[in-house]
Design a protein around this motif. Structure first.
Motif, mmCIF file in Angstrom:
data_model
loop_
_atom_site.group_PDB
_atom_site.id
_atom_site.type_symbol
_atom_site.label_atom_id
_atom_site.label_comp_id
_atom_site.label_asym_id
_atom_site.label_seq_id
_atom_site.Cartn_x
_atom_site.Cartn_y
_atom_site.Cartn_z
ATOM 1 N N SER A 111 0.837 -1.215 0.000
ATOM 2 C CA SER A 111 0.000 0.000 0.000
ATOM 3 C C SER A 111 0.868 1.260 0.000
ATOM 4 O O SER A 111 1.954 1.294 0.585
ATOM 5 C CB SER A 111 -0.918 0.016 1.227
ATOM 6 O OG SER A 111 -0.152 0.021 2.409
ATOM 7 N N ASP A 155 -8.545 12.387 3.416
ATOM 8 C CA ASP A 155 -9.599 11.417 3.124
ATOM 9 C C ASP A 155 -9.391 10.831 1.722
ATOM 10 O O ASP A 155 -9.471 9.616 1.516
ATOM 11 C CB ASP A 155 -10.951 12.133 3.230
ATOM 12 C CG ASP A 155 -12.115 11.180 3.108
ATOM 13 O OD1 ASP A 155 -12.331 10.406 4.061
ATOM 14 O OD2 ASP A 155 -12.775 11.198 2.055
ATOM 15 N N PHE A 158 -6.531 8.270 1.568
ATOM 16 C CA PHE A 158 -6.927 6.932 2.031
ATOM 17 C C PHE A 158 -7.826 6.257 0.982
ATOM 18 O O PHE A 158 -7.673 5.071 0.685
ATOM 19 C CB PHE A 158 -7.652 7.008 3.379
ATOM 20 C CG PHE A 158 -6.724 7.140 4.558
ATOM 21 C CD1 PHE A 158 -5.958 6.059 4.980
ATOM 22 C CD2 PHE A 158 -6.603 8.343 5.244
ATOM 23 C CE1 PHE A 158 -5.089 6.168 6.066
ATOM 24 C CE2 PHE A 158 -5.740 8.467 6.327
ATOM 25 C CZ PHE A 158 -4.974 7.388 6.748
ATOM 26 N N ALA A 159 -8.744 7.056 0.423
ATOM 27 C CA ALA A 159 -9.653 6.488 -0.590
ATOM 28 C C ALA A 159 -8.869 5.983 -1.800
ATOM 29 O O ALA A 159 -9.271 5.032 -2.470
ATOM 30 C CB ALA A 159 -10.669 7.548 -1.013
ATOM 31 N N HIS A 163 -2.605 3.527 3.205
ATOM 32 C CA HIS A 163 -2.988 2.813 4.433
ATOM 33 C C HIS A 163 -2.277 3.368 5.667
ATOM 34 O O HIS A 163 -2.901 3.597 6.692
ATOM 35 C CB HIS A 163 -2.680 1.313 4.278
ATOM 36 C CG HIS A 163 -3.112 0.506 5.455
ATOM 37 N ND1 HIS A 163 -2.277 -0.365 6.111
ATOM 38 C CD2 HIS A 163 -4.303 0.446 6.119
ATOM 39 C CE1 HIS A 163 -2.931 -0.930 7.126
ATOM 40 N NE2 HIS A 163 -4.148 -0.454 7.141
ATOM 41 N N ARG A 192 -12.082 5.864 9.807
ATOM 42 C CA ARG A 192 -13.121 5.601 8.802
ATOM 43 C C ARG A 192 -12.594 4.685 7.688
ATOM 44 O O ARG A 192 -13.321 3.899 7.106
ATOM 45 C CB ARG A 192 -13.598 6.944 8.229
ATOM 46 C CG ARG A 192 -14.762 6.832 7.311
ATOM 47 C CD ARG A 192 -15.536 8.145 7.106
ATOM 48 N NE ARG A 192 -15.004 9.346 7.676
ATOM 49 C CZ ARG A 192 -14.433 10.340 6.961
ATOM 50 N NH1 ARG A 192 -14.307 10.225 5.656
ATOM 51 N NH2 ARG A 192 -14.010 11.435 7.550
ATOM 52 N N HIS A 193 -11.288 4.796 7.417
ATOM 53 C CA HIS A 193 -10.702 3.999 6.335
ATOM 54 C C HIS A 193 -9.930 2.774 6.853
ATOM 55 O O HIS A 193 -9.274 2.087 6.065
ATOM 56 C CB HIS A 193 -9.745 4.875 5.514
ATOM 57 C CG HIS A 193 -10.447 5.937 4.728
ATOM 58 N ND1 HIS A 193 -11.003 5.687 3.490
ATOM 59 C CD2 HIS A 193 -10.698 7.248 4.994
ATOM 60 C CE1 HIS A 193 -11.555 6.806 3.029
ATOM 61 N NE2 HIS A 193 -11.389 7.767 3.928
ATOM 62 N N GLY A 195 -7.292 2.831 8.557
ATOM 63 C CA GLY A 195 -5.873 3.138 8.326
ATOM 64 C C GLY A 195 -5.018 2.974 9.572
ATOM 65 O O GLY A 195 -5.516 2.642 10.658
#
Ligand code: PLP
Length: 388
Positions: A111, A155, A158-159, A163, A192-193, A195
């Motif tokens: 990642s 955001d 991450f999207a 990671h 939220r991700h 991470g």
């Protein structure tokens, strides 16, 4: 103001001493690599001499590992109100090695690594050496020049598959010390991700007098659950050549994985480095407070000397690094040439902001960990070449 003992350290003495900072660019004032010119704290010096006299130069003594664990936990409790289980404080040779192993073992294989910029230079190169892409996330800047995290950009990183986020606090090179509310806002995005965060807190002891550093992992269960924290006494007590850092684990899953992968990492710390870190955290606190006050005097003086020069400056909230905005200077080589210009014309060696990522172009990083007369000489010389 009374003279301080650090004031009497001369450029000649520093050059004769032979440090990287003062010899790599002969004849210039070394205001680049992040080490300070202050002498070793007396209790550390005494402990190192004693260890050499006793021949304590073998592999890491277990008692020293326990000693550093307890010393750091006690320092973190007293200075950061962070209650750390000493058993979760692990030795490493240095913070960059801790980052390397965090990327290898604690981030999703392959990642990209998320790097808010401007950032410490190796955050751009080290992930790539490990075959990882990096996603640069430029920080936002308000009218007064204060940087903050761009949460939407974070955001998006991450999207896009990122990671592991490298969080640097206090932040090299911009000198920000993050406040709990802004870290919690970052944590919400990370969580939220799903991470992870590598929280580089190597400059943590060096925050403005009266201010407190808040470790990211200390905020709540969410931050503790997704973070590995790395720190060291190496910046504040000026010991980077002794090779010793601490990795603080803050959740059970990381403890389990560290049991599998941590042995080689721990063996990298040097015996003398461990001793010096232990003494720094226990007996070096008064010396640290004196350094913090001296650095505060330095960064204030730097502001006075740069006033009206056209260089944009906001005193750092932490670290001894000053981030100078040279974008409005009318330099012969354009705004991206500031570090070369000041080295060649003023004899002051700085770090070029472009090495800190695209967002750093047009800035330079000035290391204010100098004896004050040398800081004054550097700033005066920089002004003089601008006034020519
Ligand atoms: C933010 C930051 N992280 C890491 C490092 C490197 O530390 P180490 O020598 O422990 O790898 C530095 C050194 O300047 C730094 O400023």
């Amino acid at each position: 103001m009374n003279a301080h003992a650090f004031d009497s350290i001369t450029a000649d003495r520093l050059r004769e001493n032979g440090s990287l900072k003062w010899t790599a660019f002969p004849g210039t004032i070394g205001a680049w690599v992040a080490e300070a010119d202050f002498p070793v704290a007396p209790p550390i010096s005494a402990a190192l001499h004693d260890a050499v006299d006793r021949g304590l130069l073998g592999y890491l003594p277990p008692a020293l590992v326990t000693g550093v664990r307890e010393a750091y936990a006690s320092f973190a409790a007293d200075r950061y109100s962070w209650v750390v289980d000493p058993a979760r404080v692990h030795p490493a040779s240095d913070v960059l090695t801790a980052l390397e192993h965090t990327i290898r073992h604690f981030s999703r294989p392959g990642s990209p690594v998320i790097v808010p910029t401007p950032s410490y230079m190796p955050f751009h190169t080290l992930p790539r050496e490990l075959g990882r892409e990096i996603i640069q996330v430029p920080m936002a800047r308000d009218a007064a020049g204060r940087y903050t995290y761009d949460l939407d950009a974070l955001d998006a990183a991450f999207a896009a598959g990122g990671h592991l986020l490298i969080l640097c606090n206090p932040h090299n090179p911009i000198g920000r010390v993050l406040e709990p509310a802004e870290m919690l806002a970052v944590a919400e995005v990370v969580d939220r991700h799903g991470g992870r965060v590598f929280s580089d807190e190597i400059h943590a002891p060096l925050v403005r007098p009266g201010r407190r550093h808040v470790p990211y992992a200390s905020l709540d269960e969410t931050t503790a659950g997704h973070t590995l924290t790395a720190t060291s006494a190496s910046k504040a007590w000026n010991l980077p050549g002794l090779k010793c850092a601490q990795v603080v684990l803050s959740n059970d899953a990381d403890v389990k994985l560290w049991d599998e992968v941590g042995e080689r990492i721990e063996e990298g710390a040097s015996t003398l480095g461990m001793l010096a870190n232990q003494v720094a955290y226990t007996e070096g606190r008064d010396w640290l407070d004196d350094v913090v006050a001296y650095v505060q005097g330095n960064v204030t003086r730097l502001g006075e000397l740069l006033e009206g020069s056209g260089i944009g400056y906001r005193a750092p909230e932490g670290t001894y690094l000053a981030w100078l905005d040279c974008r409005d200077l009318d330099l012969p080589g354009g705004p991206g040439s500031a570090a070369t210009f000041f080295r060649e014309q003023a004899g002051v060696t700085l770090v070029d902001g472009a090495d800190c990522g695209a967002a750093g172009r047009g800035f330079v990083r000035f290391n204010a960990g100098l004896p004050r007369p040398l800081l004054e000489e550097a700033a005066t010389r920089m002004r003089a070449v601008l006034d020519r």
